[in-house]
Design an enzyme around this catalytic site. Sequence first.
Site, PDB file in Angstrom:
ATOM      1  N   SER A 148       0.721  -1.205   0.029  1.00  0.00           N
ATOM      2  CA  SER A 148       0.077   0.122   0.070  1.00  0.00           C
ATOM      3  C   SER A 148       0.802   1.008   0.095  1.00  0.00           C
ATOM      4  O   SER A 148       1.922   1.241   0.569  1.00  0.00           O
ATOM      5  CB  SER A 148      -0.772   0.080   1.206  1.00  0.00           C
ATOM      6  OG  SER A 148      -1.377   1.056   1.546  1.00  0.00           O
ATOM      7  N   TYR A 163      -1.496  -0.810  10.384  1.00  0.00           N
ATOM      8  CA  TYR A 163      -1.728  -0.911   9.024  1.00  0.00           C
ATOM      9  C   TYR A 163      -0.311  -0.392   8.321  1.00  0.00           C
ATOM     10  O   TYR A 163       0.268  -1.107   7.486  1.00  0.00           O
ATOM     11  CB  TYR A 163      -2.811  -0.069   8.519  1.00  0.00           C
ATOM     12  CG  TYR A 163      -3.524  -0.575   7.037  1.00  0.00           C
ATOM     13  CD1 TYR A 163      -3.901  -1.440   6.755  1.00  0.00           C
ATOM     14  CD2 TYR A 163      -2.776   0.620   5.932  1.00  0.00           C
ATOM     15  CE1 TYR A 163      -4.161  -1.928   5.460  1.00  0.00           C
ATOM     16  CE2 TYR A 163      -3.062   0.173   4.757  1.00  0.00           C
ATOM     17  CZ  TYR A 163      -3.889  -0.831   4.452  1.00  0.00           C
ATOM     18  OH  TYR A 163      -4.206  -0.959   3.073  1.00  0.00           O
ATOM     19  N   LYS A 167       2.311  -2.863   6.189  1.00  0.00           N
ATOM     20  CA  LYS A 167       2.475  -2.723   4.557  1.00  0.00           C
ATOM     21  C   LYS A 167       3.941  -2.483   4.145  1.00  0.00           C
ATOM     22  O   LYS A 167       4.457  -2.806   3.339  1.00  0.00           O
ATOM     23  CB  LYS A 167       1.477  -1.767   4.002  1.00  0.00           C
ATOM     24  CG  LYS A 167      -0.070  -1.972   4.209  1.00  0.00           C
ATOM     25  CD  LYS A 167      -0.436  -3.166   3.575  1.00  0.00           C
ATOM     26  CE  LYS A 167      -1.683  -3.746   3.179  1.00  0.00           C
ATOM     27  NZ  LYS A 167      -2.261  -4.880   2.432  1.00  0.00           N
TER      28      LYS A 167
HETATM   29  P1  NAD Z   1     -11.918  -5.618   0.498  1.00  0.00           P
HETATM   30  O1  NAD Z   1     -12.097  -5.317   1.810  1.00  0.00           O
HETATM   31  O2  NAD Z   1     -12.806  -4.940  -0.620  1.00  0.00           O
HETATM   32  O3  NAD Z   1     -11.562  -7.116  -0.026  1.00  0.00           O
HETATM   33  C1  NAD Z   1     -10.881  -7.823   0.811  1.00  0.00           C
HETATM   34  C2  NAD Z   1     -11.135  -9.287   0.795  1.00  0.00           C
HETATM   35  O4  NAD Z   1     -10.162 -10.080   1.526  1.00  0.00           O
HETATM   36  C3  NAD Z   1     -12.518  -9.565   1.031  1.00  0.00           C
HETATM   37  O5  NAD Z   1     -13.361 -10.377   0.240  1.00  0.00           O
HETATM   38  C4  NAD Z   1     -12.435 -10.293   2.453  1.00  0.00           C
HETATM   39  O6  NAD Z   1     -13.378 -11.294   2.509  1.00  0.00           O
HETATM   40  C5  NAD Z   1     -10.856 -10.977   2.194  1.00  0.00           C
HETATM   41  N1  NAD Z   1     -10.084 -11.527   3.603  1.00  0.00           N
HETATM   42  C6  NAD Z   1     -10.013 -10.587   4.674  1.00  0.00           C
HETATM   43  N2  NAD Z   1      -9.483 -11.312   5.606  1.00  0.00           N
HETATM   44  C7  NAD Z   1      -9.060 -12.441   4.971  1.00  0.00           C
HETATM   45  C8  NAD Z   1      -8.646 -13.614   5.448  1.00  0.00           C
HETATM   46  N3  NAD Z   1      -8.152 -13.758   6.904  1.00  0.00           N
HETATM   47  N4  NAD Z   1      -8.336 -14.817   4.654  1.00  0.00           N
HETATM   48  C9  NAD Z   1      -9.025 -14.774   3.268  1.00  0.00           C
HETATM   49  N5  NAD Z   1      -9.625 -13.777   2.838  1.00  0.00           N
HETATM   50  C10 NAD Z   1      -9.705 -12.391   3.759  1.00  0.00           C
HETATM   51  O7  NAD Z   1     -10.522  -4.904   0.346  1.00  0.00           O
HETATM   52  P2  NAD Z   1      -9.641  -4.375  -0.996  1.00  0.00           P
HETATM   53  O8  NAD Z   1      -9.736  -2.889  -0.681  1.00  0.00           O
HETATM   54  O9  NAD Z   1      -9.932  -4.856  -2.211  1.00  0.00           O
HETATM   55  O10 NAD Z   1      -8.205  -4.484  -0.340  1.00  0.00           O
HETATM   56  C11 NAD Z   1      -7.250  -5.630  -0.958  1.00  0.00           C
HETATM   57  C12 NAD Z   1      -5.947  -5.318  -0.572  1.00  0.00           C
HETATM   58  O11 NAD Z   1      -5.440  -4.024  -0.962  1.00  0.00           O
HETATM   59  C13 NAD Z   1      -5.676  -5.459   0.907  1.00  0.00           C
HETATM   60  O12 NAD Z   1      -4.658  -5.917   1.348  1.00  0.00           O
HETATM   61  C14 NAD Z   1      -5.536  -3.878   1.459  1.00  0.00           C
HETATM   62  O13 NAD Z   1      -4.878  -3.658   2.556  1.00  0.00           O
HETATM   63  C15 NAD Z   1      -4.955  -3.127  -0.060  1.00  0.00           C
HETATM   64  N6  NAD Z   1      -5.090  -1.911  -0.276  1.00  0.00           N
HETATM   65  C16 NAD Z   1      -6.476  -1.423  -0.362  1.00  0.00           C
HETATM   66  C17 NAD Z   1      -6.444   0.076  -0.487  1.00  0.00           C
HETATM   67  C18 NAD Z   1      -7.886   0.806  -0.733  1.00  0.00           C
HETATM   68  O14 NAD Z   1      -7.877   1.951  -0.668  1.00  0.00           O
HETATM   69  N7  NAD Z   1      -8.919   0.113  -0.929  1.00  0.00           N
HETATM   70  C19 NAD Z   1      -5.301   0.835  -0.692  1.00  0.00           C
HETATM   71  C20 NAD Z   1      -4.147   0.187  -0.687  1.00  0.00           C
HETATM   72  C21 NAD Z   1      -3.866  -1.247  -0.188  1.00  0.00           C
END
Ligand code: NAD
Length: 258
Positions: A148, A163, A167
């Site tokens: 991230s 967090y 990351k």
């Molecule tokens: P999201 O919450 O929409 O989706 C995350 C998915 O991970 C969900 O389907 C959830 O059920 C699954 N999950 C959570 N814990 C789990 C576990 N223990 N085992 C298996 N599955 C699990 O999130 P997103 O925004 O798509 O984020 C995906 C990744 O991107 C994450 O690592 C997040 O930190 C990173 N990220 C997100 C953003 C943002 O702004 N959305 C920015 C930077 C990084």
Amino acid sequence: MGIIEKMRLDGKKGFVTGAARGIGKCTATAFAEAGADVAIVDLDIEVAQQTAKEIAEATGRKVIAIKCDVTSEEDVQSMVDTVVKELGGLDFCHANAGICINAPADQMTYQQWLKNMDVNINSVFLTDTIAGRYMLAHGGGSIINTASMSGHIVNVPQPQCAYNASKAAVMQLTKSLAVEWAKRNVRVNSISPGYIGTELVLAAPHLKALIDQWNAMAPMGRLGKPEELESICVYLAGDTASFTTGSDFVIDGAFTCF
Ligand code: NAD
């Protein structure tokens, strides 16, 4: 063969964790559109099954759903075994599952800290090393981790020390594995998205309330879309990225530039 054909993933097999929705769903869709067979790996098996069905229908590829808690060594091993058995191999994976727990550091409980670390970094160690062991023994592969921009900067105004630390650790684990495995044909890279409009942000009222403030700080004045992370992941999974390992790709609309 042209560059677009060279970037295709025909014949490759891979999995994406946290792929029931959000960023993982998008990259899994893109991998299948590029010709790969893919496993949708998630805790939420019902949504994962629906996602797998949608992607299979849209792309004609073999797409399966696997229930897995990425913090469980037993689950991750069994998931990788199932991918190899059902899809016939493992060429790439995207370790993407993650959560965001926000609390001021002086009020964060140790349990909150541990939960964040378990899902966001310990799971990446498990996924990368268990998938990596298979790849090392079977000619190589490509691993993509979701870090991230929070591993590069301290986001404000929300307090999220765990967090941010998790990351940054994903990036350094990525580089460490890339160096260890560089001569053994297993590449390891990470992506560092800026704020992306997924349920992680939109379904969390305390984060959704901050979108206007983030947009005011963002050079592009908007959130990113999960689709805007697809092409980098298809590139990293494929053979044109053969000299690309140990890199982190910041995709944030210039958010971290100043
Ligand atoms: P999201 O919450 O929409 O989706 C995350 C998915 O991970 C969900 O389907 C959830 O059920 C699954 N999950 C959570 N814990 C789990 C576990 N223990 N085992 C298996 N599955 C699990 O999130 P997103 O925004 O798509 O984020 C995906 C990744 O991107 C994450 O690592 C997040 O930190 C990173 N990220 C997100 C953003 C943002 O702004 N959305 C920015 C930077 C990084």
